[in-house]
Design a protein around this motif. Structure first.
Motif, short mmCIF file in Angstrom:
data_model
loop_
_atom_site.label_atom_id
_atom_site.label_comp_id
_atom_site.label_asym_id
_atom_site.label_seq_id
_atom_site.Cartn_x
_atom_site.Cartn_y
_atom_site.Cartn_z
N ALA A 222 0.82 -1.21 0.00
CA ALA A 222 0.00 0.00 0.00
C ALA A 222 0.85 1.26 0.00
O ALA A 222 0.58 2.21 -0.74
N SER A 223 1.89 1.27 0.83
CA SER A 223 2.75 2.45 0.91
C SER A 223 3.55 2.64 -0.37
O SER A 223 3.87 3.76 -0.77
N ALA A 224 3.88 1.53 -1.06
CA ALA A 224 4.60 1.63 -2.34
C ALA A 224 3.75 2.34 -3.38
O ALA A 224 4.27 3.14 -4.18
N TRP A 225 2.45 2.04 -3.40
CA TRP A 225 1.57 2.72 -4.35
C TRP A 225 1.52 4.22 -4.06
O TRP A 225 1.62 5.04 -4.98
N LEU A 226 1.41 4.59 -2.77
CA LEU A 226 1.41 6.01 -2.41
C LEU A 226 2.74 6.66 -2.75
O LEU A 226 2.79 7.80 -3.22
N TRP A 227 3.86 5.95 -2.51
CA TRP A 227 5.18 6.48 -2.83
C TRP A 227 5.29 6.81 -4.32
O TRP A 227 5.81 7.85 -4.70
N ILE A 228 4.77 5.89 -5.17
CA ILE A 228 4.84 6.10 -6.62
C ILE A 228 4.01 7.30 -7.04
O ILE A 228 4.43 8.12 -7.86
N VAL A 229 2.80 7.41 -6.48
CA VAL A 229 1.95 8.56 -6.81
C VAL A 229 2.67 9.86 -6.45
O VAL A 229 2.71 10.81 -7.24
N ILE A 230 3.26 9.87 -5.27
CA ILE A 230 3.98 11.06 -4.82
C ILE A 230 5.19 11.35 -5.70
O ILE A 230 5.49 12.50 -6.03
N ASN A 231 5.86 10.30 -6.11
CA ASN A 231 7.12 10.47 -6.85
C ASN A 231 6.91 11.08 -8.23
O ASN A 231 7.79 11.77 -8.74
N TYR A 232 5.77 10.80 -8.85
CA TYR A 232 5.56 11.24 -10.23
C TYR A 232 4.67 12.47 -10.34
O TYR A 232 4.16 12.77 -11.41
N LEU A 233 4.50 13.17 -9.23
CA LEU A 233 3.72 14.40 -9.25
C LEU A 233 4.55 15.57 -9.78
O LEU A 233 5.78 15.57 -9.68
N LYS A 234 3.85 16.57 -10.28
CA LYS A 234 4.51 17.82 -10.64
C LYS A 234 4.32 18.80 -9.48
O LYS A 234 3.20 19.15 -9.13
N TYR A 235 5.42 19.20 -8.86
CA TYR A 235 5.37 20.08 -7.70
C TYR A 235 5.62 21.53 -8.13
O TYR A 235 6.61 21.81 -8.81
N GLY A 237 4.74 24.16 -5.73
CA GLY A 237 4.64 25.00 -4.54
C GLY A 237 5.98 25.24 -3.87
O GLY A 237 7.04 24.90 -4.40
N SER A 238 5.90 25.80 -2.67
CA SER A 238 7.11 26.12 -1.93
C SER A 238 7.05 25.66 -0.47
O SER A 238 7.91 26.00 0.33
N VAL A 239 6.03 24.83 -0.14
CA VAL A 239 5.86 24.38 1.24
C VAL A 239 6.95 23.39 1.60
O VAL A 239 7.09 22.35 0.96
N LYS A 240 7.72 23.73 2.65
CA LYS A 240 8.82 22.87 3.11
C LYS A 240 8.73 22.54 4.60
O LYS A 240 9.28 21.54 5.05
N ASP A 241 8.09 23.39 5.36
CA ASP A 241 7.99 23.20 6.80
C ASP A 241 7.32 21.86 7.10
O ASP A 241 6.31 21.50 6.50
N ASP A 242 7.90 21.10 8.05
CA ASP A 242 7.39 19.76 8.34
C ASP A 242 5.92 19.77 8.73
O ASP A 242 5.12 18.96 8.23
N GLY A 273 8.58 19.69 -3.24
CA GLY A 273 9.04 18.58 -4.06
C GLY A 273 8.69 17.23 -3.46
O GLY A 273 8.13 17.14 -2.37
N SER A 274 9.04 16.17 -4.19
CA SER A 274 8.71 14.82 -3.75
C SER A 274 9.44 14.43 -2.47
O SER A 274 8.93 13.63 -1.68
N ALA A 275 10.62 14.97 -2.24
CA ALA A 275 11.37 14.63 -1.02
C ALA A 275 10.58 15.03 0.22
O ALA A 275 10.50 14.28 1.20
N GLU A 276 9.97 16.22 0.18
CA GLU A 276 9.16 16.68 1.31
C GLU A 276 7.91 15.81 1.48
O GLU A 276 7.52 15.47 2.61
N ALA A 277 7.29 15.44 0.36
CA ALA A 277 6.08 14.62 0.44
C ALA A 277 6.38 13.21 0.94
O ALA A 277 5.65 12.67 1.77
#
Length: 298
Positions: A222-235, A237-242, A273-277
């Protein structure tokens, strides 16, 4: 009701051991079950002999469906031994027009006195359900349908799984999109995990929590599917705060959990970016399952 009806489905040389029965539903129904904390029994509405009775039942089956399930994509599993304990068994009917043909039993705690059902003894009667030397058997060439006059708390589940939907048939006739789209189990599990994480639901944790080595098959899928969705998004924005990323992620997961994928992606896209997500998702999973060292399994 002639006993010959069940004898047409009797076990001869071929049988399967009966240990687990399943309640399979579409994803929206699974969400409702999680909200309720239990599978609620309901009146019988199909062409059954019981459709004019006032008895409420929960439907269970022992079948695994290689062409895809006839009932949905989310599978709640239960122990047959625990289920059948202290239950009376009644033959209800056969459904020969089904593909495959189905046989139905009613399981109740209370004694039923009705011409609609016939008491069935699995140690004596020659039908598709047998108890031999203390072990339960059923006929796997047919669709087994057990109508249990009870609700089922999620806490009683022995497992949860995700399956394909049959693209030709749907017994629920509820017009859920899963019949035509046939989502992969990875997608279904990912959406359900999103719902669970967003709403802080813990009823299924025992089936998804990481083991001592940090792994769990369902959580990993399940988490792998979410990881893939997150990874291929176009970011964009500028939100970085945890904290802000965590809030955005929870909102996106809540949308994913109710099939609003595009809206969820737009919300995630507000991050830098995807790293933050990915980091926000890892934090939420660690917090939910109280597994501080958990990480993605790829």
């Amino acid at each position: 009701m002639p006993a010959t009806e069940w004898e047409q489905y009797k076990i001869a040389d071929k049988y399967a051991e009966l240990t687990t029965v399943k309640h399979i539903v579409h994803l929206p129904v699974a969400r409702r079950i999680i909200e309720d904390g239990k599978i609620k029994s309901g009146l019988v509405f199909d062409k059954s002999r019981l459709n004019k009775s006032r008895i409420s039942v929960t439907w269970l089956s022992a079948n695994d469906w290689s062409p895809g399930s006839l009932y949905g994509t989310v599978e709640f599993q239960f122990s047959w031994e625990k289920l059948i304990k202290h239950k009376r068994i009644y033959w209800v009917e056969a459904m020969p027009s089904y593909h495959p043909a189905a046989f139905r039993f009613l399981l109740t705690v209370e004694e039923i006195t009705s011409p609609l059902v016939t008491k069935y003894d699995p140690e004596k009667d020659d039908g598709p359900l047998k108890k031999v030397d203390g072990k339960w058997r059923w006929h796997p060439d047919f669709c087994s349908e057990f109508m249990v006059a009870d609700d089922f708390p999620i806490s009683e589940t022995t497992g949860v799984s995700f399956v394909h939907h049959n693209q030709r048939y749907c017994r629920t006739k509820s017009n859920f999109i899963e019949q035509t789209t046939n989502p992969a189990p990875q997608m279904t599990s990912g959406k359900l995990l999103a719902y669970i994480l967003a709403h802080g639901v813990h009823d299924l944790d025992k089936h998804m929590e990481p083991d001592a080595g940090g792994r769990n098959r369902i959580l990993d899928m399940a988490s792998a599917w979410l990881w893939i969705v997150i990874n291929y998004l176009k970011y964009t924005g500028s939100v970085k705060d945890d904290d802000e990323c965590d809030s955005a992620l929870k909102g996106a997961l809540a949308l994913f959990g109710v099939d609003k994928i595009d809206d969820g992606k737009k919300l995630l896209g507000l991050m830098a970016g995807s790293a933050e997500a990915h980091a926000a998702l890892a934090r939420l999973i660690r917090s939910h399952f109280k597994a501080p060292t958990w990480d993605f399994g790829h």
